[in-house]
Design an enzyme around this catalytic site. Structure first.
Site, PDB file in Angstrom:
ATOM      1  N   GLU A 126       0.817  -1.209   0.000  1.00  0.00           N
ATOM      2  CA  GLU A 126       0.000   0.000   0.000  1.00  0.00           C
ATOM      3  C   GLU A 126       0.856   1.267   0.000  1.00  0.00           C
ATOM      4  O   GLU A 126       2.052   1.227   0.288  1.00  0.00           O
ATOM      5  CB  GLU A 126      -0.931  -0.003   1.205  1.00  0.00           C
ATOM      6  CG  GLU A 126      -1.932  -1.134   1.148  1.00  0.00           C
ATOM      7  CD  GLU A 126      -2.872  -1.179   2.339  1.00  0.00           C
ATOM      8  OE1 GLU A 126      -3.865  -1.911   2.236  1.00  0.00           O
ATOM      9  OE2 GLU A 126      -2.626  -0.507   3.361  1.00  0.00           O
ATOM     10  N   CYS A 161      -1.390  -4.510  -5.897  1.00  0.00           N
ATOM     11  CA  CYS A 161      -1.982  -5.746  -5.384  1.00  0.00           C
ATOM     12  C   CYS A 161      -0.975  -6.893  -5.431  1.00  0.00           C
ATOM     13  O   CYS A 161      -0.012  -6.869  -6.196  1.00  0.00           O
ATOM     14  CB  CYS A 161      -3.203  -6.124  -6.224  1.00  0.00           C
ATOM     15  SG  CYS A 161      -4.528  -4.905  -6.176  1.00  0.00           S
ATOM     16  N   GLU A 207      -1.323  -9.887  -6.643  1.00  0.00           N
ATOM     17  CA  GLU A 207      -1.308 -10.568  -7.930  1.00  0.00           C
ATOM     18  C   GLU A 207      -0.403  -9.854  -8.925  1.00  0.00           C
ATOM     19  O   GLU A 207       0.405 -10.472  -9.621  1.00  0.00           O
ATOM     20  CB  GLU A 207      -2.728 -10.649  -8.515  1.00  0.00           C
ATOM     21  CG  GLU A 207      -3.721 -11.348  -7.622  1.00  0.00           C
ATOM     22  CD  GLU A 207      -4.464 -10.405  -6.675  1.00  0.00           C
ATOM     23  OE1 GLU A 207      -3.813  -9.579  -5.976  1.00  0.00           O
ATOM     24  OE2 GLU A 207      -5.697 -10.499  -6.617  1.00  0.00           O
ATOM     25  N   CYS A 231      -9.094  -8.060  -8.037  1.00  0.00           N
ATOM     26  CA  CYS A 231      -9.743  -6.843  -8.520  1.00  0.00           C
ATOM     27  C   CYS A 231      -9.733  -6.828 -10.050  1.00  0.00           C
ATOM     28  O   CYS A 231      -9.036  -7.614 -10.708  1.00  0.00           O
ATOM     29  CB  CYS A 231      -9.057  -5.605  -7.952  1.00  0.00           C
ATOM     30  SG  CYS A 231      -7.462  -5.204  -8.714  1.00  0.00           S
ATOM     31  N   CYS A 239      -6.246  -6.391 -11.682  1.00  0.00           N
ATOM     32  CA  CYS A 239      -5.447  -7.622 -11.660  1.00  0.00           C
ATOM     33  C   CYS A 239      -5.960  -8.629 -12.681  1.00  0.00           C
ATOM     34  O   CYS A 239      -5.177  -9.322 -13.337  1.00  0.00           O
ATOM     35  CB  CYS A 239      -5.441  -8.236 -10.265  1.00  0.00           C
ATOM     36  SG  CYS A 239      -4.432  -7.267  -9.114  1.00  0.00           S
TER      37      CYS A 239
END
Length: 130
Positions: free
Chosen positions: A44, A53, A55, A86, A89
Site C-alpha cells: 500500500e 496488489c 497478484e 480486482c 489484476c
C-alpha cells in the site's frame, strides 16, 4: 508443484504484505508453465493510487525476470470470505495468460477455483488491437 504447495506459498506471503491503511493482507503465488513460482504481496501507499496488489506484484516480478507464460495463480486473503482479484489484476492476468487457473483461499484455508474467463468474461486483450 502441487495445488497445496502453491496455496501454501500464497498464504506465506500474507505476512510480507505492507498494509498500514487497509490492514487487509493478500498474498499470491504465480506458477509459470515451466514450474517456476513467483510470489507477491499487496503493497500500500499513502496516496492510494500507487498501491499494488499481490497478484500484480507476482506478475510484474515474473515479467521482469523474462517469464511470460503462466499456468495458475493462488491468491490468499485474511478474510472469512473467499475474495477474487480486482478488475485491474484480472486485466493484467489477461495480458499474459487469458486462460490461467485461479485458486482463491480464505483465512481458513478453504478454496474455490476458477479460470480467468469465468472471472473476466468478454475480456479485452492483445488480439483486440489487431
Amino acid at each position: 508443484m502441487t495445488k497445496e504447495e502453491l496455496c501454501r506459498k500464497a498464504q506465506e506471503m500474507l505476512k510480507m504484505a505492507y498494509i498500514p491503511y487497509s490492514r487487509y493482507p493478500v498474498g499470491a503465488a504465480l506458477e509459470c508453465e515451466d514450474g517456476t513460482v513467483f510470489t507477491g504481496c499487496n503493497i500500500e501507499n499513502a496516496a492510494y493510487g500507487p498501491t499494488n496488489c499481490a497478484e500484480r506484484t507476482a506478475v510484474f516480478k515474473a515479467v521482469s525476470e523474462g517469464y511470460r507464460k503462466f499456468k495458475r495463480i493462488a491468491i490468499a486473503t485474511s478474510g472469512e470470505k473467499i475474495s477474487g482479484p480486482c478488475g485491474v489484476c484480472r486485466q493484467v492476468l489477461n495480458e499474459f495468460a487469458p486462460n490461467i487457473e485461479i485458486i482463491l483461499i480464505n483465512k481458513n484455508g478453504e478454496t474455490k477455483e476458477f479460470t480467468l474467463p469465468e472471472l473476466l468474461p468478454h475480456s479485452f486483450g492483445p488480439a483486440d488491437l489487431t
